[in-house]
Motif scaffolding. Structure first.
Motif, PDB file in Angstrom:
ATOM      1  N   ASP A 182      11.720  13.178   1.738  1.00  0.00           N
ATOM      2  CA  ASP A 182      12.423  12.300   2.677  1.00  0.00           C
ATOM      3  C   ASP A 182      11.464  11.270   3.257  1.00  0.00           C
ATOM      4  O   ASP A 182      10.295  11.209   2.885  1.00  0.00           O
ATOM      5  CB  ASP A 182      13.115  13.118   3.777  1.00  0.00           C
ATOM      6  N   ARG A 183      11.948  10.478   4.188  1.00  0.00           N
ATOM      7  CA  ARG A 183      11.163   9.387   4.765  1.00  0.00           C
ATOM      8  C   ARG A 183       9.909   9.873   5.475  1.00  0.00           C
ATOM      9  O   ARG A 183       8.964   9.127   5.674  1.00  0.00           O
ATOM     10  CB  ARG A 183      12.016   8.548   5.711  1.00  0.00           C
ATOM     11  N   ASP A 184       9.884  11.145   5.874  1.00  0.00           N
ATOM     12  CA  ASP A 184       8.727  11.709   6.554  1.00  0.00           C
ATOM     13  C   ASP A 184       7.788  12.442   5.594  1.00  0.00           C
ATOM     14  O   ASP A 184       6.812  13.044   6.028  1.00  0.00           O
ATOM     15  CB  ASP A 184       9.177  12.676   7.648  1.00  0.00           C
ATOM     16  N   GLY A 185       8.111  12.398   4.299  1.00  0.00           N
ATOM     17  CA  GLY A 185       7.274  13.060   3.307  1.00  0.00           C
ATOM     18  C   GLY A 185       7.575  14.536   3.119  1.00  0.00           C
ATOM     19  O   GLY A 185       6.850  15.221   2.399  1.00  0.00           O
ATOM     20  N   ALA A 232       3.762  16.593  -8.311  1.00  0.00           N
ATOM     21  CA  ALA A 232       4.982  15.806  -8.118  1.00  0.00           C
ATOM     22  C   ALA A 232       5.254  15.596  -6.631  1.00  0.00           C
ATOM     23  O   ALA A 232       5.596  14.485  -6.202  1.00  0.00           O
ATOM     24  CB  ALA A 232       6.173  16.494  -8.785  1.00  0.00           C
ATOM     25  N   GLU A 233       5.084  16.648  -5.832  1.00  0.00           N
ATOM     26  CA  GLU A 233       5.311  16.522  -4.392  1.00  0.00           C
ATOM     27  C   GLU A 233       4.305  15.566  -3.749  1.00  0.00           C
ATOM     28  O   GLU A 233       4.670  14.738  -2.921  1.00  0.00           O
ATOM     29  CB  GLU A 233       5.233  17.895  -3.716  1.00  0.00           C
ATOM     30  N   ARG A 234       3.044  15.682  -4.133  1.00  0.00           N
ATOM     31  CA  ARG A 234       2.010  14.827  -3.534  1.00  0.00           C
ATOM     32  C   ARG A 234       2.177  13.373  -3.956  1.00  0.00           C
ATOM     33  O   ARG A 234       1.933  12.454  -3.163  1.00  0.00           O
ATOM     34  CB  ARG A 234       0.629  15.364  -3.889  1.00  0.00           C
ATOM     35  N   LYS A 235       2.579  13.140  -5.202  1.00  0.00           N
ATOM     36  CA  LYS A 235       2.839  11.765  -5.639  1.00  0.00           C
ATOM     37  C   LYS A 235       3.989  11.165  -4.831  1.00  0.00           C
ATOM     38  O   LYS A 235       3.907  10.019  -4.367  1.00  0.00           O
ATOM     39  CB  LYS A 235       3.185  11.720  -7.131  1.00  0.00           C
ATOM     40  N   VAL A 288       6.148   7.388  -0.613  1.00  0.00           N
ATOM     41  CA  VAL A 288       6.942   7.109   0.582  1.00  0.00           C
ATOM     42  C   VAL A 288       6.038   6.710   1.749  1.00  0.00           C
ATOM     43  O   VAL A 288       6.426   5.882   2.584  1.00  0.00           O
ATOM     44  CB  VAL A 288       7.863   8.295   0.962  1.00  0.00           C
ATOM     45  N   SER A 289       4.834   7.229   1.800  1.00  0.00           N
ATOM     46  CA  SER A 289       3.914   6.900   2.890  1.00  0.00           C
ATOM     47  C   SER A 289       3.527   5.428   2.890  1.00  0.00           C
ATOM     48  O   SER A 289       3.382   4.814   3.947  1.00  0.00           O
ATOM     49  CB  SER A 289       2.649   7.751   2.796  1.00  0.00           C
ATOM     50  N   ASP A 301      -9.026  10.188   0.197  1.00  0.00           N
ATOM     51  CA  ASP A 301      -9.423  11.271   1.092  1.00  0.00           C
ATOM     52  C   ASP A 301      -8.336  11.644   2.097  1.00  0.00           C
ATOM     53  O   ASP A 301      -8.494  12.610   2.850  1.00  0.00           O
ATOM     54  CB  ASP A 301     -10.700  10.890   1.852  1.00  0.00           C
ATOM     55  N   ILE A 302      -7.240  10.903   2.128  1.00  0.00           N
ATOM     56  CA  ILE A 302      -6.156  11.204   3.060  1.00  0.00           C
ATOM     57  C   ILE A 302      -5.448  12.474   2.573  1.00  0.00           C
ATOM     58  O   ILE A 302      -5.056  12.560   1.410  1.00  0.00           O
ATOM     59  CB  ILE A 302      -5.178  10.022   3.178  1.00  0.00           C
ATOM     60  N   PRO A 303      -5.288  13.473   3.439  1.00  0.00           N
ATOM     61  CA  PRO A 303      -4.703  14.755   3.032  1.00  0.00           C
ATOM     62  C   PRO A 303      -3.320  14.615   2.393  1.00  0.00           C
ATOM     63  O   PRO A 303      -2.511  13.783   2.801  1.00  0.00           O
ATOM     64  CB  PRO A 303      -4.611  15.543   4.338  1.00  0.00           C
ATOM     65  N   ASP A 304      -3.079  15.436   1.399  1.00  0.00           N
ATOM     66  CA  ASP A 304      -1.794  15.588   0.705  1.00  0.00           C
ATOM     67  C   ASP A 304      -1.370  14.383  -0.129  1.00  0.00           C
ATOM     68  O   ASP A 304      -0.224  14.315  -0.564  1.00  0.00           O
ATOM     69  CB  ASP A 304      -0.679  15.953   1.694  1.00  0.00           C
ATOM     70  N   THR A 305      -2.265  13.422  -0.338  1.00  0.00           N
ATOM     71  CA  THR A 305      -1.923  12.269  -1.164  1.00  0.00           C
ATOM     72  C   THR A 305      -2.463  12.462  -2.571  1.00  0.00           C
ATOM     73  O   THR A 305      -3.400  13.230  -2.797  1.00  0.00           O
ATOM     74  CB  THR A 305      -2.483  10.962  -0.576  1.00  0.00           C
ATOM     75  N   LEU A 306      -1.856  11.754  -3.506  1.00  0.00           N
ATOM     76  CA  LEU A 306      -2.316  11.777  -4.897  1.00  0.00           C
ATOM     77  C   LEU A 306      -2.056  10.392  -5.486  1.00  0.00           C
ATOM     78  O   LEU A 306      -0.910   9.983  -5.669  1.00  0.00           O
ATOM     79  CB  LEU A 306      -1.586  12.858  -5.702  1.00  0.00           C
ATOM     80  N   PHE A 307      -3.127   9.678  -5.743  1.00  0.00           N
ATOM     81  CA  PHE A 307      -3.039   8.307  -6.213  1.00  0.00           C
ATOM     82  C   PHE A 307      -3.071   8.258  -7.732  1.00  0.00           C
ATOM     83  O   PHE A 307      -3.995   7.732  -8.338  1.00  0.00           O
ATOM     84  CB  PHE A 307      -4.170   7.470  -5.596  1.00  0.00           C
ATOM     85  N   LEU A 308      -2.031   8.815  -8.331  1.00  0.00           N
ATOM     86  CA  LEU A 308      -1.820   8.755  -9.778  1.00  0.00           C
ATOM     87  C   LEU A 308      -0.422   8.224 -10.016  1.00  0.00           C
ATOM     88  O   LEU A 308       0.510   8.542  -9.267  1.00  0.00           O
ATOM     89  CB  LEU A 308      -1.939  10.153 -10.402  1.00  0.00           C
TER      90      LEU A 308
END
Length: 188
Positions: A90-93, A112-115, A120-121, A141-148
């Motif tokens: 959702d809009r809040d991740g 998939a969740e982290r992407k 959305v972030s 380095d931002i928690p829970d992110t995945l830049f792929l």
């Protein structure tokens, strides 16, 4: 006084503890349920209402729509012969729905969740965000992110309301293609 066996002591202690717990729970429940009153026979105070200038209504993706998008993305991957996991946040991740396809690798669920969270972030496809790492490598380095590559945001009225993330295909480009197929099923 007769000495009790260890078994009897444990049983007696457990019964006593249960009785004390039940009495405490009942007292707390009764106190919580009792309406507050400012005096004898006075009605309870009405809850405060925020004015329109202090609130904002936001659009949210329904669970049914999130499921529809996830199923469409998973179906696109299945048609391509790929074993993936699809997540819609959702809009809040926060994850609304995750579908793990048959044969999808164990790492694909969290990816998939982290992407989706990342898309959305920043309200941008993760393929674009991955390119931004060249100028700002600390973003990773931002928690829970995945830049792929593999996730796209879903927008309404110019702002992000959700994102579809896919992981498990041999390339992020394919993951993102499946994510776009899921997002395309939603009315904007």
């Amino acid at each position: 006084m007769k000495k009790m066996s260890p078994r009897t002591r444990v049983l007696t202690g457990a019964v006593t503890l249960a009785a004390v717990g039940a009495a405490t729970f009942g007292a707390v429940s009764a106190t919580a349920a009792a309406p507050a009153s400012s005096g004898k026979g006075a009605p309870a105070a009405a809850p405060a209402a925020a004015s329109g200038k202090d609130t904002r209504q936001v659009d949210r993706l329904t669970t049914a729509a999130a499921t529809k998008a996830a199923e469409a993305a998973l179906n696109a991957a299945n048609r391509a012969g790929q074993h993936v996991t699809v997540a819609v946040v959702d809009r809040d991740g926060n994850t609304v729905v995750t579908l793990r396809g048959d044969g999808a690798g164990p790492q694909s669920y969290e990816s998939a969740e982290r992407k989706a969270y990342t898309a959305v972030s920043w309200n941008a496809p993760t393929s674009e965000l991955a390119k931004r790492l060249e100028q700002a490598p600390q973003l990773k380095d931002i928690p829970d992110t995945l830049f792929l590559a593999g996730a796209v945001p879903v927008t309404a009225k110019g702002g992000p309301i959700a994102a579809v993330g896919v992981a498990g295909a041999p390339s992020g480009d394919q993951d993102e293609q499946f994510a776009r197929a899921g997002a395309a099923t939603l009315d904007r």
